[in-house]
Design a protein around this motif. Structure first.
Motif, PDB file in Angstrom:
ATOM      1  N   PRO A  44       0.804  -1.230   0.000  1.00  0.00           N
ATOM      2  CA  PRO A  44       0.000   0.000   0.000  1.00  0.00           C
ATOM      3  C   PRO A  44       0.831   1.272   0.000  1.00  0.00           C
ATOM      4  N   GLN A  45       2.110   1.164   0.331  1.00  0.00           N
ATOM      5  CA  GLN A  45       2.983   2.335   0.333  1.00  0.00           C
ATOM      6  C   GLN A  45       3.570   2.628  -1.046  1.00  0.00           C
ATOM      7  N   VAL A  46       3.414   1.693  -1.970  1.00  0.00           N
ATOM      8  CA  VAL A  46       3.996   1.841  -3.306  1.00  0.00           C
ATOM      9  C   VAL A  46       2.951   2.382  -4.277  1.00  0.00           C
ATOM     10  N   ARG A  47       3.349   3.401  -5.047  1.00  0.00           N
ATOM     11  CA  ARG A  47       2.455   3.996  -6.032  1.00  0.00           C
ATOM     12  C   ARG A  47       2.983   3.851  -7.452  1.00  0.00           C
ATOM     13  N   CYS A  48       4.219   3.412  -7.589  1.00  0.00           N
ATOM     14  CA  CYS A  48       4.796   3.179  -8.905  1.00  0.00           C
ATOM     15  C   CYS A  48       5.956   2.207  -8.754  1.00  0.00           C
ATOM     16  N   VAL A  49       6.112   1.320  -9.732  1.00  0.00           N
ATOM     17  CA  VAL A  49       7.212   0.354  -9.740  1.00  0.00           C
ATOM     18  C   VAL A  49       8.126   0.660 -10.923  1.00  0.00           C
ATOM     19  N   VAL A  50       9.425   0.693 -10.663  1.00  0.00           N
ATOM     20  CA  VAL A  50      10.416   0.826 -11.725  1.00  0.00           C
ATOM     21  C   VAL A  50      11.045  -0.541 -11.930  1.00  0.00           C
ATOM     22  N   ALA A  89       2.397 -10.324 -14.514  1.00  0.00           N
ATOM     23  CA  ALA A  89       2.644  -9.587 -13.274  1.00  0.00           C
ATOM     24  C   ALA A  89       2.880  -8.108 -13.551  1.00  0.00           C
ATOM     25  N   VAL A  90       3.594  -7.819 -14.639  1.00  0.00           N
ATOM     26  CA  VAL A  90       3.839  -6.423 -15.010  1.00  0.00           C
ATOM     27  C   VAL A  90       2.527  -5.770 -15.442  1.00  0.00           C
ATOM     28  N   TYR A  91       1.791  -6.445 -16.299  1.00  0.00           N
ATOM     29  CA  TYR A  91       0.533  -5.889 -16.805  1.00  0.00           C
ATOM     30  C   TYR A  91      -0.494  -5.713 -15.693  1.00  0.00           C
ATOM     31  N   GLU A  92      -0.588  -6.705 -14.818  1.00  0.00           N
ATOM     32  CA  GLU A  92      -1.610  -6.705 -13.774  1.00  0.00           C
ATOM     33  C   GLU A  92      -1.150  -6.047 -12.476  1.00  0.00           C
ATOM     34  N   CYS A  93       0.078  -5.558 -12.432  1.00  0.00           N
ATOM     35  CA  CYS A  93       0.564  -4.866 -11.241  1.00  0.00           C
ATOM     36  C   CYS A  93      -0.443  -3.786 -10.859  1.00  0.00           C
ATOM     37  N   GLU A  94      -0.739  -3.673  -9.584  1.00  0.00           N
ATOM     38  CA  GLU A  94      -1.810  -2.774  -9.143  1.00  0.00           C
ATOM     39  C   GLU A  94      -1.485  -1.307  -9.337  1.00  0.00           C
ATOM     40  N   VAL A  95      -0.201  -1.000  -9.545  1.00  0.00           N
ATOM     41  CA  VAL A  95       0.223   0.381  -9.778  1.00  0.00           C
ATOM     42  C   VAL A  95       0.995   0.446 -11.095  1.00  0.00           C
ATOM     43  N   PRO A  96       1.189   1.634 -11.653  1.00  0.00           N
ATOM     44  CA  PRO A  96       1.931   1.754 -12.909  1.00  0.00           C
ATOM     45  C   PRO A  96       3.360   1.216 -12.796  1.00  0.00           C
ATOM     46  N   VAL A  97       3.830   0.638 -13.901  1.00  0.00           N
ATOM     47  CA  VAL A  97       5.186   0.099 -13.979  1.00  0.00           C
ATOM     48  C   VAL A  97       5.958   0.862 -15.056  1.00  0.00           C
ATOM     49  N   VAL A  98       7.111   1.398 -14.668  1.00  0.00           N
ATOM     50  CA  VAL A  98       8.003   2.084 -15.596  1.00  0.00           C
ATOM     51  C   VAL A  98       9.191   1.168 -15.857  1.00  0.00           C
ATOM     52  N   ALA A  99       9.435   0.822 -17.113  1.00  0.00           N
ATOM     53  CA  ALA A  99      10.587  -0.013 -17.469  1.00  0.00           C
ATOM     54  C   ALA A  99      11.756   0.886 -17.855  1.00  0.00           C
ATOM     55  N   ALA A 100      12.913   0.621 -17.281  1.00  0.00           N
ATOM     56  CA  ALA A 100      14.141   1.360 -17.599  1.00  0.00           C
ATOM     57  C   ALA A 100      15.039   0.419 -18.384  1.00  0.00           C
ATOM     58  N   VAL A 101      15.199   0.684 -19.674  1.00  0.00           N
ATOM     59  CA  VAL A 101      15.829  -0.274 -20.588  1.00  0.00           C
ATOM     60  C   VAL A 101      17.161   0.233 -21.107  1.00  0.00           C
ATOM     61  N   GLN A 102      18.200  -0.575 -20.927  1.00  0.00           N
ATOM     62  CA  GLN A 102      19.505  -0.273 -21.501  1.00  0.00           C
ATOM     63  C   GLN A 102      19.976  -1.439 -22.361  1.00  0.00           C
ATOM     64  N   GLY A 103      20.814  -1.133 -23.346  1.00  0.00           N
ATOM     65  CA  GLY A 103      21.377  -2.198 -24.165  1.00  0.00           C
ATOM     66  C   GLY A 103      20.309  -2.985 -24.898  1.00  0.00           C
ATOM     67  N   PHE A 104      20.417  -4.298 -24.822  1.00  0.00           N
ATOM     68  CA  PHE A 104      19.493  -5.157 -25.555  1.00  0.00           C
ATOM     69  C   PHE A 104      18.249  -5.493 -24.734  1.00  0.00           C
ATOM     70  N   CYS A 105      17.125  -5.490 -25.427  1.00  0.00           N
ATOM     71  CA  CYS A 105      15.843  -5.913 -24.856  1.00  0.00           C
ATOM     72  C   CYS A 105      15.256  -6.876 -25.872  1.00  0.00           C
ATOM     73  N   LEU A 106      15.445  -8.165 -25.625  1.00  0.00           N
ATOM     74  CA  LEU A 106      15.136  -9.181 -26.629  1.00  0.00           C
ATOM     75  C   LEU A 106      14.205 -10.260 -26.067  1.00  0.00           C
ATOM     76  N   GLY A 107      13.453 -10.901 -26.934  1.00  0.00           N
ATOM     77  CA  GLY A 107      12.634 -12.036 -26.516  1.00  0.00           C
ATOM     78  C   GLY A 107      11.724 -11.697 -25.358  1.00  0.00           C
TER      79      GLY A 107
END
Length: 248
Positions: A44-50, A89-107
């Protein structure tokens, strides 16, 4: 090594993946990631996940060597289930999820960021599905959330990648920054989101998922059936046997 969660910023949980050398996750890693994201969203203390990762790249998909070492289909089934759970889990996470992507993001990395609410990427980030070169299928569901339909198909059939700048031009990447500024940029966006009312954010996330034109869990599950068919027919193993060899 593994999946860890930190809460240095007020209202923001940072879930970090670290599976050297390239963040190709074993079966257990996908389930651990799913558990961490779901736990952060329930707090309940979390409002956004990185969602972030250590190392050269954000994610290289499943651990193909783990699959190759299994004479049966148990690891392939485990990878299918683990990926499905992590993506959900990312899609259904109860709060917004921000992805921080470096380098390759594959598969499998595409499955994660395609289901995230926002993406911040480093200038050297590339996104793609090399599945046809790895004896597998899947995550077109999620790539289609990042690029237009015909580009998705061309990228899928060729196993080529798109740059962070290209995805930014298509509107799917929020910001593109130098690698050394990636974490700060992701936290800046997360901080802005987390400043909103927590209850209202959770309602907003549920509302946006509810009006989504694609049922991502069902769509990905459909794709997985063809992945397993490729495995049972032997074509998957035959293509994977050439993985890492010259000319692949």
């Amino acid at each position: 090594m593994g999946v860890s969660t930190s809460r240095g910023e007020k209202g923001v949980a940072v879930v970090t993946v670290d599976f050297p050398p390239v963040n190709a996750l074993p079966v257990a890693g996908w389930f651990a990631l799913a558990d961490a994201v779901r736990a952060a969203g329930r707090d309940p203390q979390v409002r956004c996940v990185v969602l972030t990762a250590e190392g050269r790249g954000f994610n290289a998909g499943v651990d193909i060597k783990e699959i190759q070492a299994d004479d049966g289909h148990g690891t392939l089934l485990g990878a299918n289930s683990g990926c499905a759970e992590a993506f959900a889990a990312v899609y259904e996470c109860e709060v917004p999820v921000v992805a921080a992507v470096q380098g390759f993001c594959l598969g499998g990395g595409i499955g994660l960021v395609g289901n995230a609410d926002a993406i911040v990427a480093s200038e050297d980030a590339v996104f793609g599905l090399p599945e046809l070169d790895r004896g597998a299928l899947g995550a077109a569901t999620h790539l289609a959330r990042l690029v237009p339909q015909h580009l998705m198909r061309a990228l899928y059939y060729t196993a080529r990648t798109a740059s962070a700048a290209e995805l930014h031009a298509h509107g799917s990447v929020w910001r593109v920054v130098p690698r050394e500024e990636l974490r700060a940029a992701a936290l800046e966006l997360a901080r802005e989101i987390a400043a909103k009312d927590g209850r209202l954010l959770r309602l907003a996330k549920a509302a946006l998922n509810g009006i989504d034109p694609v049922d991502v869990r069902r769509s990905y599950r459909f794709e997985q059936g063809f992945t397993f068919e490729a495995g049972l027919s032997g074509v998957g193993a035959r293509v994977r046997a050439g993985f890492g060899k010259e000319g692949r």
